[in-house]
Enzyme design. Structure first.
Site, PDB file in Angstrom:
ATOM      1  N   THR A  40      -2.879   4.994  -4.609  1.00  0.00           N
ATOM      2  CA  THR A  40      -3.415   6.017  -5.436  1.00  0.00           C
ATOM      3  C   THR A  40      -1.604   6.293  -5.318  1.00  0.00           C
ATOM      4  O   THR A  40      -1.297   7.062  -6.071  1.00  0.00           O
ATOM      5  CB  THR A  40      -4.219   7.047  -4.672  1.00  0.00           C
ATOM      6  N   HIS A  43       0.649   4.530  -7.204  1.00  0.00           N
ATOM      7  CA  HIS A  43       1.057   5.239  -8.910  1.00  0.00           C
ATOM      8  C   HIS A  43       1.751   5.957  -8.927  1.00  0.00           C
ATOM      9  O   HIS A  43       2.340   6.402 -10.015  1.00  0.00           O
ATOM     10  CB  HIS A  43      -0.555   5.376  -8.961  1.00  0.00           C
ATOM     11  N   GLU A  64      -4.497  10.567   2.814  1.00  0.00           N
ATOM     12  CA  GLU A  64      -5.116   9.839   4.429  1.00  0.00           C
ATOM     13  C   GLU A  64      -3.730  10.134   5.594  1.00  0.00           C
ATOM     14  O   GLU A  64      -2.789  10.282   5.462  1.00  0.00           O
ATOM     15  CB  GLU A  64      -4.708   8.583   4.052  1.00  0.00           C
ATOM     16  N   CYS A  99     -23.469  19.183  -4.746  1.00  0.00           N
ATOM     17  CA  CYS A  99     -23.075  19.973  -3.963  1.00  0.00           C
ATOM     18  C   CYS A  99     -24.212  20.380  -3.153  1.00  0.00           C
ATOM     19  O   CYS A  99     -24.365  20.579  -2.595  1.00  0.00           O
ATOM     20  CB  CYS A  99     -21.992  20.827  -4.303  1.00  0.00           C
ATOM     21  N   CYS A 107     -20.184  15.258  -6.837  1.00  0.00           N
ATOM     22  CA  CYS A 107     -20.015  16.396  -7.597  1.00  0.00           C
ATOM     23  C   CYS A 107     -18.775  15.344  -8.424  1.00  0.00           C
ATOM     24  O   CYS A 107     -17.863  14.988  -8.680  1.00  0.00           O
ATOM     25  CB  CYS A 107     -18.992  17.277  -6.519  1.00  0.00           C
ATOM     26  N   ILE A 175      -8.813  -1.533   2.151  1.00  0.00           N
ATOM     27  CA  ILE A 175     -10.208  -1.290   2.428  1.00  0.00           C
ATOM     28  C   ILE A 175     -11.093  -2.852   2.583  1.00  0.00           C
ATOM     29  O   ILE A 175     -11.989  -2.990   3.110  1.00  0.00           O
ATOM     30  CB  ILE A 175     -10.365  -0.368   1.249  1.00  0.00           C
ATOM     31  N   ARG A 200      -2.696 -11.488   3.256  1.00  0.00           N
ATOM     32  CA  ARG A 200      -3.824 -10.971   4.139  1.00  0.00           C
ATOM     33  C   ARG A 200      -5.445 -11.905   4.381  1.00  0.00           C
ATOM     34  O   ARG A 200      -6.553 -11.225   5.126  1.00  0.00           O
ATOM     35  CB  ARG A 200      -4.060 -10.343   2.638  1.00  0.00           C
ATOM     36  N   ILE A 286     -19.229   2.296  -6.536  1.00  0.00           N
ATOM     37  CA  ILE A 286     -18.739   3.268  -5.271  1.00  0.00           C
ATOM     38  C   ILE A 286     -17.941   4.071  -5.356  1.00  0.00           C
ATOM     39  O   ILE A 286     -16.225   3.725  -5.584  1.00  0.00           O
ATOM     40  CB  ILE A 286     -18.232   2.180  -3.695  1.00  0.00           C
ATOM     41  N   TYR A 287     -17.303   5.022  -5.406  1.00  0.00           N
ATOM     42  CA  TYR A 287     -16.500   6.346  -5.270  1.00  0.00           C
ATOM     43  C   TYR A 287     -16.142   7.249  -4.004  1.00  0.00           C
ATOM     44  O   TYR A 287     -17.597   8.288  -3.338  1.00  0.00           O
ATOM     45  CB  TYR A 287     -16.397   7.365  -6.120  1.00  0.00           C
TER      46      TYR A 287
HETATM   47  P1  NAD Z   1      -5.460  -3.517  -2.910  1.00  0.00           P
HETATM   48  O1  NAD Z   1      -4.969  -3.362  -4.203  1.00  0.00           O
HETATM   49  O2  NAD Z   1      -4.386  -3.803  -1.917  1.00  0.00           O
HETATM   50  O3  NAD Z   1      -6.186  -4.585  -2.386  1.00  0.00           O
HETATM   51  C1  NAD Z   1      -6.762  -5.158  -3.513  1.00  0.00           C
HETATM   52  C2  NAD Z   1      -6.773  -7.026  -3.186  1.00  0.00           C
HETATM   53  O4  NAD Z   1      -6.980  -7.378  -4.175  1.00  0.00           O
HETATM   54  C3  NAD Z   1      -5.331  -7.586  -3.240  1.00  0.00           C
HETATM   55  O5  NAD Z   1      -5.035  -7.617  -2.339  1.00  0.00           O
HETATM   56  C4  NAD Z   1      -5.302  -8.107  -3.858  1.00  0.00           C
HETATM   57  O6  NAD Z   1      -4.132  -9.119  -3.745  1.00  0.00           O
HETATM   58  C5  NAD Z   1      -6.491  -8.596  -4.302  1.00  0.00           C
HETATM   59  N1  NAD Z   1      -7.106  -9.421  -5.129  1.00  0.00           N
HETATM   60  C6  NAD Z   1      -6.459  -9.227  -6.640  1.00  0.00           C
HETATM   61  N2  NAD Z   1      -6.624 -10.268  -7.372  1.00  0.00           N
HETATM   62  C7  NAD Z   1      -8.009 -10.760  -7.085  1.00  0.00           C
HETATM   63  C8  NAD Z   1      -8.739 -12.100  -6.630  1.00  0.00           C
HETATM   64  N3  NAD Z   1      -8.848 -12.275  -8.175  1.00  0.00           N
HETATM   65  N4  NAD Z   1     -10.127 -12.207  -6.331  1.00  0.00           N
HETATM   66  C9  NAD Z   1      -9.710 -11.236  -5.139  1.00  0.00           C
HETATM   67  N5  NAD Z   1      -9.316 -10.898  -4.279  1.00  0.00           N
HETATM   68  C10 NAD Z   1      -8.222 -10.499  -5.288  1.00  0.00           C
HETATM   69  O7  NAD Z   1      -6.544  -2.081  -2.720  1.00  0.00           O
HETATM   70  P2  NAD Z   1      -6.960  -1.859  -1.231  1.00  0.00           P
HETATM   71  O8  NAD Z   1      -5.799   0.041  -0.478  1.00  0.00           O
HETATM   72  O9  NAD Z   1      -7.243  -1.991  -0.312  1.00  0.00           O
HETATM   73  O10 NAD Z   1      -8.732  -0.612  -2.401  1.00  0.00           O
HETATM   74  C11 NAD Z   1      -8.884  -1.997  -3.057  1.00  0.00           C
HETATM   75  C12 NAD Z   1      -9.699  -1.469  -4.083  1.00  0.00           C
HETATM   76  O11 NAD Z   1     -10.007  -0.314  -3.924  1.00  0.00           O
HETATM   77  C13 NAD Z   1      -8.711  -0.949  -5.193  1.00  0.00           C
HETATM   78  O12 NAD Z   1      -9.156  -1.461  -6.539  1.00  0.00           O
HETATM   79  C14 NAD Z   1      -8.581   0.582  -4.995  1.00  0.00           C
HETATM   80  O13 NAD Z   1      -7.932   1.119  -6.620  1.00  0.00           O
HETATM   81  C15 NAD Z   1      -9.878   0.587  -5.165  1.00  0.00           C
HETATM   82  N6  NAD Z   1     -10.333   2.280  -4.447  1.00  0.00           N
HETATM   83  C16 NAD Z   1     -11.065   2.197  -5.264  1.00  0.00           C
HETATM   84  C17 NAD Z   1     -11.819   3.744  -4.490  1.00  0.00           C
HETATM   85  C18 NAD Z   1     -13.030   4.787  -4.799  1.00  0.00           C
HETATM   86  O14 NAD Z   1     -13.747   5.712  -4.591  1.00  0.00           O
HETATM   87  N7  NAD Z   1     -13.933   3.582  -5.729  1.00  0.00           N
HETATM   88  C19 NAD Z   1     -10.639   4.215  -2.678  1.00  0.00           C
HETATM   89  C20 NAD Z   1      -9.626   4.021  -2.797  1.00  0.00           C
HETATM   90  C21 NAD Z   1      -9.382   2.676  -3.970  1.00  0.00           C
HETATM   91 ZN    ZN Z   2     -19.900  20.188  -6.468  1.00  0.00          ZN
END
Ligand code: NAD
Ligand code: ZN
Length: 343
Positions: A40, A43, A64, A99, A107, A175, A200, A286-287
């Site tokens: 984030t 971005h 974080e 909540c 929420c 993650i 990775r 999942i969020y």
């Molecule tokens: P990140 O972008 O560092 O990791 C994503 C990984 O996916 C990268 O290492 C990338 O090389 C790999 N990837 C790309 N194409 C692929 C494929 N075809 N097959 C397998 N792997 C592939 O992100 P992160 O910080 O580890 O977060 C993981 C994801 O979760 C991101 O999409 C992020 O936006 C999302 N996210 C969601 C929440 C939520 O609450 N839902 C919170 C945080 C992050």
């Molecule tokens: Zn609320």
């Protein structure tokens, strides 16, 4: 105080002096020690279309963190100066149906730290006391700094039973790496991690992956055959946001399999709904983190021996924020930490 600020609409961040945040009667002021860089933040730094639509400068970015309680509002009785804390970055309304039912992750009025309110890439950050989490004694500060994404990993990895199950992790970003260690700790049988980046994949092996796969080079059916799997994966954790990764996961599930989707795609993804219906697959979005069951789980899992620290690969003083952001963006990194303790 010094803070990393999105000063105006457009790319870049500025390290600049801003006022220490004021606190209300229910708030906690925290002196920041370490922070983690999230996608984030990348971005917001690069000012992509999501950031241009969402962010209202000027804004202190970052969510974080770990820090030490500096001061508390007059209503706050269970936090005291000097205590080591992190903060839940989703500030919820406290009044909606979910909540009031204790389901704060649902929420609909959530405001994000470092997104909709001033964040943690600063010498001080303020949060409502309901968002502050006490750390257990002995926690490593770098691990404490990444409880926010660690919580995403716990939320996703433990949303379906994994004991004895075969788990596919798509995407070994920070993650996905932490989720790999969590499902290993939770007793999964085989953990297959699919990730195009070699650095990775190497980290994923250290976190407990049974097999790591470059999805461009090797088919998951082939991996299943090598492992002697016959029915497909029981659980998939979609942690890439990549369309092909989600479709491949669905194609490789056992009947009745469960897919937890954390990755955020940039657009719509066409899916084979016949497959989902006839194979009776569950897809679950999942969020964020469950407040505060996931925070409790993180604290006790760490005390019980879960080690996510290999997912933390780079550490920079906050004045080297440009190098830190470059490392986070490079892909040849896990979690990147900025140290504010010398501020
Ligand atoms: P990140 O972008 O560092 O990791 C994503 C990984 O996916 C990268 O290492 C990338 O090389 C790999 N990837 C790309 N194409 C692929 C494929 N075809 N097959 C397998 N792997 C592939 O992100 P992160 O910080 O580890 O977060 C993981 C994801 O979760 C991101 O999409 C992020 O936006 C999302 N996210 C969601 C929440 C939520 O609450 N839902 C919170 C945080 C992050
Ligand atoms: Zn609320």
């Amino acid at each position: 105080m010094l803070a990393l600020v999105k000063a105006e609409a457009g790319p870049g961040l500025t390290l600049t002096e801003v006022p220490i945040p004021a606190i209300g009667i229910n708030d906690v002021l925290i002196k920041v020690r370490k922070t983690g860089i999230c996608g984030t933040d990348l971005h917001i730094e690069s000012w992509d279309p999501w950031a241009a639509k969402t962010i209202k400068p000027p804004l202190v970015v970052g969510h974080e963190f770990v820090g030490v309680v500096e001061a508390v509002g007059s209503n706050v009785s269970d936090f005291h100066p000097g205590e080591l804390v992190s903060g839940e970055g989703h500030v919820v309304c406290g009044r909606c149906r979910h909540c009031l039912a204790g389901q704060r992750h649902l929420c609909a009025n959530t405001v994000g730290l470092g997104v909709g309110r001033d964040g943690a890439f600063a010498e001080y950050v303020a949060l409502p006391m309901t968002n502050v989490w006490h750390h257990r004694p002995g926690i490593d500060e770098d691990v404490a700094a990444v409880f926010d994404p660690f919580g995403n990993a716990v939320h996703t990895a433990l949303s379906f039973p994994v004991l004895g199950e075969d788990v596919l992790v798509s995407g070994a970003g920070p993650i996905g790496l932490m989720a790999t260690a969590i499902v290993k700790h939770a007793g999964a049988r085989f953990i297959v991690v699919s990730e195009p980046n070699a650095f990775r994949r190497e980290l994923a092996a250290r976190m407990g992956a049974t097999v790591t796969v470059d999805p461009r080079a090797r088919d998951l059916g082939d991996v299943q055959a090598e492992l002697g799997m016959v029915e497909g994966f029981d659980v998939a954790l979609e942690m890439s946001g990549n369309a092909a990764a989600l479709r491949t996961a669905i194609d490789n599930m056992a009947h009745g399999g469960n897919v937890a989707i954390l990755g955020i795609p940039t657009g719509e993804i066409p899916l084979d709904v016949n497959r989902i219906v006839f194979d009776q697959i569950t897809l679950r979005g999942i969020y964020g983190r469950e407040m505060y069951e996931d925070w409790y789980k993180m604290s006790v899992l760490v005390q019980g021996g879960l080690d996510i620290s290999p997912a933390i690969t780079h550490r920079f003083p906050f004045r080297e924020h440009e190098a830190a952001f470059d490392a986070a963006r490079s892909g040849d990194s896990g979690k990147v930490i900025m140290d504010w303790s010398a501020a």
